[in-house]
Design a protein around this motif. Sequence first.
Motif, mmCIF file in Angstrom:
data_model
loop_
_atom_site.group_PDB
_atom_site.id
_atom_site.type_symbol
_atom_site.label_atom_id
_atom_site.label_comp_id
_atom_site.label_asym_id
_atom_site.label_seq_id
_atom_site.Cartn_x
_atom_site.Cartn_y
_atom_site.Cartn_z
ATOM 1 N N SER A 1 0.839 -1.245 0.087
ATOM 2 C CA SER A 1 0.044 -0.062 0.144
ATOM 3 C C SER A 1 0.831 1.177 0.055
ATOM 4 O O SER A 1 1.791 1.314 0.804
ATOM 5 C CB SER A 1 -0.967 0.014 1.320
ATOM 6 O OG SER A 1 -0.219 0.143 2.489
ATOM 7 N N LYS B 1 -10.793 -4.277 2.549
ATOM 8 C CA LYS B 1 -11.268 -2.936 3.195
ATOM 9 C C LYS B 1 -11.519 -3.055 4.840
ATOM 10 O O LYS B 1 -11.500 -2.132 5.406
ATOM 11 C CB LYS B 1 -12.194 -2.569 2.473
ATOM 12 C CG LYS B 1 -13.619 -3.127 2.490
ATOM 13 C CD LYS B 1 -14.922 -2.487 1.877
ATOM 14 C CE LYS B 1 -16.023 -3.564 2.000
ATOM 15 N NZ LYS B 1 -17.065 -2.741 1.032
ATOM 16 N N GLN B 2 -11.867 -4.303 5.132
ATOM 17 C CA GLN B 2 -12.218 -4.574 6.759
ATOM 18 C C GLN B 2 -10.801 -4.604 7.587
ATOM 19 O O GLN B 2 -10.865 -4.324 8.596
ATOM 20 C CB GLN B 2 -13.101 -5.814 6.903
ATOM 21 C CG GLN B 2 -12.150 -7.167 6.392
ATOM 22 C CD GLN B 2 -13.461 -8.134 6.679
ATOM 23 O OE1 GLN B 2 -13.955 -8.307 7.720
ATOM 24 N NE2 GLN B 2 -13.092 -8.930 5.730
ATOM 25 N N TYR C 1 -7.661 0.433 6.158
ATOM 26 C CA TYR C 1 -8.070 1.588 6.131
ATOM 27 C C TYR C 1 -7.312 2.620 6.855
ATOM 28 O O TYR C 1 -6.677 2.506 7.800
ATOM 29 C CB TYR C 1 -9.652 1.646 6.480
ATOM 30 C CG TYR C 1 -9.679 0.834 7.785
ATOM 31 C CD1 TYR C 1 -9.615 1.969 9.071
ATOM 32 C CD2 TYR C 1 -9.758 -0.272 8.243
ATOM 33 C CE1 TYR C 1 -9.666 1.475 10.314
ATOM 34 C CE2 TYR C 1 -9.883 -0.709 9.609
ATOM 35 C CZ TYR C 1 -10.087 0.196 10.657
ATOM 36 O OH TYR C 1 -9.998 -0.158 12.150
ATOM 37 N N TRP C 2 -7.349 3.894 6.311
ATOM 38 C CA TRP C 2 -6.700 5.213 6.934
ATOM 39 C C TRP C 2 -7.589 6.200 6.883
ATOM 40 O O TRP C 2 -8.073 6.742 5.855
ATOM 41 C CB TRP C 2 -5.548 5.415 5.813
ATOM 42 C CG TRP C 2 -4.450 4.305 5.761
ATOM 43 C CD1 TRP C 2 -3.239 3.816 6.417
ATOM 44 C CD2 TRP C 2 -4.485 3.187 5.049
ATOM 45 N NE1 TRP C 2 -2.675 2.794 6.217
ATOM 46 C CE2 TRP C 2 -3.305 2.222 5.079
ATOM 47 C CE3 TRP C 2 -5.347 2.580 4.013
ATOM 48 C CZ2 TRP C 2 -3.189 1.363 4.481
ATOM 49 C CZ3 TRP C 2 -5.266 1.395 3.187
ATOM 50 C CH2 TRP C 2 -3.928 0.887 3.313
ATOM 51 N N ILE C 3 -7.670 6.696 8.239
ATOM 52 C CA ILE C 3 -8.552 8.006 8.284
ATOM 53 C C ILE C 3 -7.564 9.054 8.321
ATOM 54 O O ILE C 3 -6.584 9.244 8.613
ATOM 55 C CB ILE C 3 -8.917 7.654 9.906
ATOM 56 C CG1 ILE C 3 -9.824 6.720 9.791
ATOM 57 C CG2 ILE C 3 -10.033 9.031 10.067
ATOM 58 C CD1 ILE C 3 -10.546 6.261 11.565
ATOM 59 N N ASP D 1 -12.439 11.814 6.536
ATOM 60 C CA ASP D 1 -12.595 10.783 5.466
ATOM 61 C C ASP D 1 -11.730 9.482 5.619
ATOM 62 O O ASP D 1 -10.807 9.521 6.547
ATOM 63 C CB ASP D 1 -12.245 11.509 4.157
ATOM 64 C CG ASP D 1 -12.724 10.619 2.948
ATOM 65 O OD1 ASP D 1 -13.513 9.765 3.037
ATOM 66 O OD2 ASP D 1 -12.706 11.232 1.937
ATOM 67 N N THR D 2 -12.080 8.474 4.940
ATOM 68 C CA THR D 2 -11.226 7.233 5.236
ATOM 69 C C THR D 2 -10.804 6.537 3.756
ATOM 70 O O THR D 2 -11.679 6.667 2.824
ATOM 71 C CB THR D 2 -12.133 6.033 5.970
ATOM 72 O OG1 THR D 2 -12.422 6.676 7.057
ATOM 73 C CG2 THR D 2 -11.430 4.944 6.088
ATOM 74 N N LEU D 3 -9.528 6.296 3.536
ATOM 75 C CA LEU D 3 -9.092 5.434 2.560
ATOM 76 C C LEU D 3 -9.429 4.096 2.893
ATOM 77 O O LEU D 3 -8.669 3.598 3.866
ATOM 78 C CB LEU D 3 -7.761 5.781 2.098
ATOM 79 C CG LEU D 3 -7.546 7.328 1.632
ATOM 80 C CD1 LEU D 3 -6.163 7.430 1.655
ATOM 81 C CD2 LEU D 3 -8.152 7.652 0.496
ATOM 82 N N ARG D 4 -9.960 3.285 1.918
ATOM 83 C CA ARG D 4 -10.200 1.677 2.120
ATOM 84 C C ARG D 4 -9.463 1.076 0.888
ATOM 85 O O ARG D 4 -9.501 1.487 -0.205
ATOM 86 C CB ARG D 4 -11.615 1.554 2.204
ATOM 87 C CG ARG D 4 -12.243 2.236 3.654
ATOM 88 C CD ARG D 4 -13.627 1.637 3.892
ATOM 89 N NE ARG D 4 -14.193 2.132 5.058
ATOM 90 C CZ ARG D 4 -14.003 1.810 6.567
ATOM 91 N NH1 ARG D 4 -13.320 0.825 6.443
ATOM 92 N NH2 ARG D 4 -14.634 2.400 7.376
ATOM 93 N N SER D 5 -9.069 -0.176 1.174
ATOM 94 C CA SER D 5 -8.719 -1.052 0.394
ATOM 95 C C SER D 5 -9.943 -1.535 -0.578
ATOM 96 O O SER D 5 -10.836 -1.613 -0.144
ATOM 97 C CB SER D 5 -8.129 -2.332 0.893
ATOM 98 O OG SER D 5 -7.478 -3.191 -0.059
ATOM 99 N N LYS D 6 -9.414 -1.677 -1.713
ATOM 100 C CA LYS D 6 -10.437 -1.936 -3.072
ATOM 101 C C LYS D 6 -10.080 -3.561 -3.308
ATOM 102 O O LYS D 6 -10.994 -4.040 -4.360
ATOM 103 C CB LYS D 6 -10.403 -1.000 -3.980
ATOM 104 C CG LYS D 6 -11.062 0.240 -3.430
ATOM 105 C CD LYS D 6 -11.269 1.246 -5.039
ATOM 106 C CE LYS D 6 -11.539 2.528 -4.452
ATOM 107 N NZ LYS D 6 -11.684 3.446 -5.412
#
Length: 473
Positions: A324, A385-386, A389-391, A401-406
């Motif tokens: 990541s 994504k669970q 994730y990065w806030i 906001d939050t960046l989440r894995s896809k």
Amino acid sequence: MNSRNAFWGLFLYFFVGFHALTAQSKMDFSIQIGAKSINQDETFVISITVPANGTSSESISYKFPELANFQKLGISRGKSSNYQNGQIEQRVIYSQHYQALGVGQFYIPSEEVMVNQQYQKFEPFYISVSPSNGSSTENNSDEVSIADEVLAKANQPFLLVASNHVRPFVGQGFTLKFSLFVPENNTQELEFDRNDIQLPKLIQQLRPRNCWEESFGLQVEKVSKVEINQKKYTEYRFFQATYFALNNRSIQIPSLSLQILKKEKVAGDVKSIPIVFKSPALLIQPRPLPNHPLATKVPVGIYELKESISKNLAKTGEQLLYTSSIIGDGNGILWDSKGLESDYFIDFNRLSTQSSVYPSMDKMLGNKTEIIQIIPKQPGKFALKQYFYWIYFNTRTEKFDTLRSKIDVEIQGQPSDSRVNTGREMDGLYRGIENLNSDAVVWNRWVNWRQLANLTIFSIFVVLVFLVWKTKK
């Protein structure tokens, strides 16, 4: 004989000491060549990456080569820290910017870069320089508007301290630039007057307090062509740095005065007449973040997530590598490497963490890259994504906001807990125990120690009874 031994002993001592000193001063560094296809508004960059463990960046000396058909501009400095195998490796990145003097394809022969009196060559290559696209690369939609009193003197040089934000959020980066602008149609012959003395004092005055600084590391003035309100100028940029406000106190940049020499003919003689340019004062008012438990604890800016995984289809017990990279306009080194907790379904192991802050055009970018080892233990389909994730606080939407894995992975095979697997233990006590033959019973693994103790006590009792009986007889 003793004097000879003393001489050779002394020689050996100095030889070993010199060898140790040489080995200690030896520094490995790598060279990176920037984009080889640019336009005239862009700069060509040569960078060096230097390990900085135990060495301050100020004590590192370096020198970049002169390139034909290119003019040296400033040197910017970035830094990175790489966490691997429980150790942190610090690095400093120096980037020399070059401005093309013309259009065409230019051959760059093999040249040397020097770091701490050590030289390393790069391979020869070509640089393709295309014409300017007609728009100034210095124009920025976020740039603060220039005061009317400055623009009223559009045909005269002016001094300016500008910021790309005057109302940044606390923790959001704002870039200050200190420059002299000279109109293209200026007929005055100007000359800098002891900038080596004037500029350090002025830069010290404009540096804001209560801020974290990331400097662009300009060592000489950066000269470029810009356009303001459809009028062309030559900009001499003396200083540029990005600041991150630590609180919402007002930041007052005072008016600065720079003395320039103007060449004039007086009675047939050319004389240097000092003239002083003053920059308008600048007020920056940071805004507090909205009330939130994570305020001041997460990065502030605009970020994007780039991620990859070695494979999306795997079997239980198979190792996967997840990478990541969080890149954005902000102080990305604030990203916290939160602990990854393994669960019933997946095991996690962080292999490497690398953080860096580096200048790009007129912005300071942050980058945090992590490599995670994933070992699935149960079959099924899993959305990462669970787990990843990065806030952060999004300055564009002005919300957290939050960046989440896809990435989704599909795991096949039998549950790994149906059979004990200790192969991943490095020095575990039970490593490989599942491969042992349970039929090969070792005595001290099945014996009942309680029964053995009872048998021993009974035997002693029998012996004592026998001895008493024999004595009476």
